[in-house]
Design a protein around this motif. Sequence first.
Motif, short mmCIF file in Angstrom:
data_model
loop_
_atom_site.label_atom_id
_atom_site.label_comp_id
_atom_site.label_asym_id
_atom_site.label_seq_id
_atom_site.Cartn_x
_atom_site.Cartn_y
_atom_site.Cartn_z
N THR A 109 0.85 -1.19 0.00
CA THR A 109 0.00 0.00 0.00
C THR A 109 0.88 1.24 0.00
OG1 THR A 109 -0.14 -0.02 2.40
CG2 THR A 109 -1.88 -1.16 1.20
N ILE A 110 0.50 2.20 -0.81
CA ILE A 110 1.28 3.43 -0.91
C ILE A 110 1.19 4.24 0.38
CG2 ILE A 110 1.36 5.66 -2.10
CD1 ILE A 110 2.55 3.46 -3.75
N ALA A 111 0.05 4.19 1.05
CA ALA A 111 -0.16 5.06 2.21
C ALA A 111 0.80 4.77 3.35
CB ALA A 111 -1.61 4.96 2.68
N ASP A 112 1.03 3.48 3.66
CA ASP A 112 1.87 3.15 4.82
C ASP A 112 2.95 2.12 4.53
OD1 ASP A 112 0.36 0.89 4.49
OD2 ASP A 112 -0.82 1.14 6.31
N GLY A 113 3.00 1.60 3.31
CA GLY A 113 4.03 0.66 2.96
C GLY A 113 3.78 -0.76 3.42
N SER A 114 2.60 -1.07 3.95
CA SER A 114 2.32 -2.43 4.40
C SER A 114 2.25 -3.38 3.21
CB SER A 114 0.99 -2.46 5.17
OG SER A 114 -0.07 -1.98 4.35
N VAL A 115 2.85 -4.55 3.37
CA VAL A 115 2.95 -5.52 2.28
C VAL A 115 1.62 -6.22 2.09
CG1 VAL A 115 4.12 -7.59 1.45
CG2 VAL A 115 5.42 -5.84 2.68
N LEU A 116 1.11 -6.20 0.85
CA LEU A 116 -0.12 -6.91 0.52
C LEU A 116 0.16 -8.33 0.04
CD1 LEU A 116 -1.96 -4.08 -1.47
CD2 LEU A 116 -2.37 -4.77 0.89
N ASN A 117 1.22 -8.48 -0.72
CA ASN A 117 1.53 -9.80 -1.26
C ASN A 117 2.95 -9.79 -1.77
OD1 ASN A 117 1.25 -12.41 -2.14
ND2 ASN A 117 0.11 -11.88 -4.01
N THR A 118 3.64 -10.88 -1.53
CA THR A 118 4.99 -11.06 -2.06
C THR A 118 5.00 -12.34 -2.89
OG1 THR A 118 6.03 -9.96 -0.16
CG2 THR A 118 7.42 -11.38 -1.51
N ILE A 119 5.27 -12.19 -4.17
CA ILE A 119 5.30 -13.32 -5.09
C ILE A 119 6.76 -13.61 -5.41
CG2 ILE A 119 4.53 -14.21 -7.31
CD1 ILE A 119 2.22 -12.23 -7.19
N GLU A 120 7.23 -14.73 -4.92
CA GLU A 120 8.62 -15.07 -5.13
C GLU A 120 8.86 -15.58 -6.55
OE1 GLU A 120 9.79 -17.81 -2.14
OE2 GLU A 120 9.57 -16.36 -0.49
N SER A 121 10.11 -15.52 -6.95
CA SER A 121 10.47 -15.97 -8.29
C SER A 121 10.08 -17.44 -8.47
CB SER A 121 11.97 -15.80 -8.52
OG SER A 121 12.35 -16.34 -9.76
N PRO A 122 9.40 -17.78 -9.55
CA PRO A 122 8.97 -19.18 -9.76
C PRO A 122 10.12 -20.11 -10.12
CG PRO A 122 8.41 -17.86 -11.66
CD PRO A 122 8.96 -16.91 -10.65
N ARG A 123 11.30 -19.59 -10.35
CA ARG A 123 12.44 -20.42 -10.74
C ARG A 123 13.53 -20.34 -9.67
NH1 ARG A 123 15.24 -20.03 -15.33
NH2 ARG A 123 14.84 -22.18 -15.96
N ASP A 124 14.23 -21.44 -9.51
CA ASP A 124 15.29 -21.50 -8.52
C ASP A 124 16.57 -20.83 -9.01
OD1 ASP A 124 13.62 -22.89 -6.83
OD2 ASP A 124 14.24 -24.86 -7.61
N GLU A 125 16.72 -20.69 -10.32
CA GLU A 125 17.92 -20.09 -10.86
C GLU A 125 18.03 -18.63 -10.44
OE1 GLU A 125 15.97 -22.04 -12.43
OE2 GLU A 125 17.23 -23.73 -13.03
N LYS A 126 19.23 -18.15 -10.42
CA LYS A 126 19.49 -16.77 -10.00
C LYS A 126 19.11 -15.80 -11.11
CE LYS A 126 23.20 -13.68 -8.50
NZ LYS A 126 24.66 -13.56 -8.24
N VAL A 127 18.45 -14.70 -10.73
CA VAL A 127 18.11 -13.65 -11.68
C VAL A 127 19.36 -12.82 -11.95
CG1 VAL A 127 16.74 -11.58 -12.09
CG2 VAL A 127 15.71 -13.53 -10.93
N THR A 128 19.80 -12.83 -13.20
CA THR A 128 21.00 -12.08 -13.58
C THR A 128 20.72 -10.89 -14.51
OG1 THR A 128 21.33 -13.65 -15.41
CG2 THR A 128 22.48 -14.09 -13.33
N GLY A 129 19.51 -10.83 -15.04
CA GLY A 129 19.14 -9.71 -15.91
C GLY A 129 17.67 -9.37 -15.74
N PHE A 130 17.34 -8.11 -15.90
CA PHE A 130 15.95 -7.67 -15.75
C PHE A 130 15.71 -6.49 -16.68
CE2 PHE A 130 12.93 -4.67 -13.86
CZ PHE A 130 11.80 -5.46 -13.81
#
Length: 752
Positions: A109-130
């Motif tokens: 939420t923008i108002a207070d920064g409370s986390v609504l949902n965290t979706i983790e990466s579906p792959r175990d490999e390391k993210v090297t580019g975005f």
Amino acid sequence: MTKPTDHQVPELDFNTPALKRHRKLRALKDKAAGMGIAIGGSSVILAVLLIFFYLLYEVAPLFSGASIEAKASYSLPAEDQGESLYLTTEEQSEIGMRVASNGSIVFFTIADGSVLNTIESPRDEKVTGFTVESDTNHLLAFGYEDGKVLIVKHNYRITYPDSARLITPFLEYPYGEEAIDVADFAINSLAIRDSEDGLTIAALGASQSAILKVTKDVNFITEEVELTEQRESLPFITDVKSVLISGNQRSLYVATSTGELSEFDLRDFDDISLKDSISLLEGDAKLVSMTYLLGQTSVMVADSSGRVSQWFNVRDDATNEEKLHFIRDVQQPKPLVNIAMEQRRKGFATVDDRGLVAIYNATSTRKVIDERLSDDTARLISFAPRANGLLLEDGKGLHFYHVDNEHPEVSWSSLWSQVWYESYPEPTYTWQSSAANNDFEPKYSLMPLAFGTLKAALYAMLMAVPLAICGAIYTAYFMAPALRRKIKPVIELMEALPTVILGFLAGLFFAPFLEENLAATFSILVVLPVGILLFAYLWSRLPTNIRWLVPDGWQPLLLIPVIVFLAWFCLALSPIIELNFFGGNVRGWITHDLGVTFDQRNALVVGFAMGFAVIPTIFSITEDAIFSVPKALTQGSLALGATYWQTMTRVVLPTASPGIFSAVMIGMGRAVGETMIVLMATGNTPIMDFNIFEGMRTLAANLAVEVPESEVGSSHYRILFLAAFVLFIFTFVVNTIAETVRQHLRKKYGSL
């Protein structure tokens, strides 16, 4: 009782009750008349002032600048997921999203920064580019150490349970939840471009590079989308900092940290070649960011010297190839750490290593905000979709600011100077307030409109002034009184003809007629004056007994058949002239041989139509001014031996010159403010060209066309009011000059 003597004067009593009542009544009438005149005059002045201040009230916000206000600050949501690679918000700026360095996507939420949902990466490999395809379509791409790419789209569902708005974020996988196999190496730099026809992915590693093109074809039987993949390798480039794919997927741009840009041609995918190499930076600066402005036409380059430069393709006349060309730049005093693009306008924001945020508009190069928002090390900055909010990440966490920036595209240079617009070959004066797509770059130059206004007035006055003034001179001074009493009301009655009728006739009848009879039109302009002078000369050489058959002052009636005959003669000769001198087509000769653009509804049509509308005004005022010259002056001049013509030019015209000048100025004001004739009798195109065969768009016509369609309070709406304000100031200045000259002429010739 004594009788009055002959020299005794009878006494008059001026104080009788009847005379006292008469004097009181007259004094009351005089006072009421004076008050009425004063109130009327004051009301006119007040009305003009109210118009002036109302226009100023509507225009002032264009130049009022922008403001930014802190709304919320908090620690980084889901801080354990790592620093942010990307920040954004949904449409309402109620829910934010950040992409963490480990590949997780966090909604908060923008108002207070409370986390609504965290979706983790579906792959175990390391993210090297975005990379982000574009802020507007919400496509994200993750590159992994195994050379695969996962494309994700963040979206938001709005529902109204219990009549309260609820925004639910979620992720979509437009190309499936399985990652796409692009390369066989770890992806360090990544770029994607998606469209209805296909997808292009460019992946660069430590020592290799690859590109994947996915073509989308619709099966007409099953109506399913079939994907065809093509993979190719690219020439390797070291020290890659940024990669971009053009919006039309025809070019790939690879930039190094030193600003050396290599452009690859993707049109022939089987044979990808290096198209061009240029340097983006100056001096020893390092590349900070390279990204597209809204519309994927302009490349914005930010460097460590604080400079942001704009580049887009311009066609080279020598090679007839489009090449990336430097357009303009802005400069900040300190090294930049990040740059963010607005999602619906051609604006961008920069943040330097001191936390100083500056917001610019790319077209106008106007800096609307320059404030220090962070006292810590700034990392990332991002606009809300409506550009009314700004997210800033620094060492302390995340900060959200409300931005009030309504009119960044308006500046003095964008209104009155040449601007190099996207996809244009050079800087131009252009008015184009709207288009069919959302990536449109507004073009608000008022120069074409001001030029068109003066052009229309000029051609109208060229026709109206000589005819009206010469006609007024003859009518007032030489014409028989009986004929004058008939001619003058008829000409003044012409002023009652609605201009919409004149415009309708000019656009639908006169313009096609003029196009088909160009040879006759220009021959009439030459033959008619010469023929009238020749007839006058022949008439003066006739025997006196024949000339006396026509009473003095009635000779103009003899010109009617002469004018009709000469006009018919020119029309009859028109085909012969065209065939023998212009190859049978005057318009074709003008267009092809002279290289002059010809529009059917052009300035020549406007000159005739609007001149016809202005003639009665100038004629009536001029005729009254000449006729009002005291007869004693003309009789005295004639008695001293002057001829009628000498009396006219040296006595009558100087005495009447204040009125004549006023007539011309009033006629010019009428021509400048004319709307319907210009609207209907021209192509209504805002171009800057004195070509008499091209149209124009005037300030008044532009207001009539676009005010009903503009959004109230928008930049377009207020610029239209600015156009009205310019028209108001123009007429005020012209009238002021006219009054000054008139007073000078009155003082100079008032003693005659």
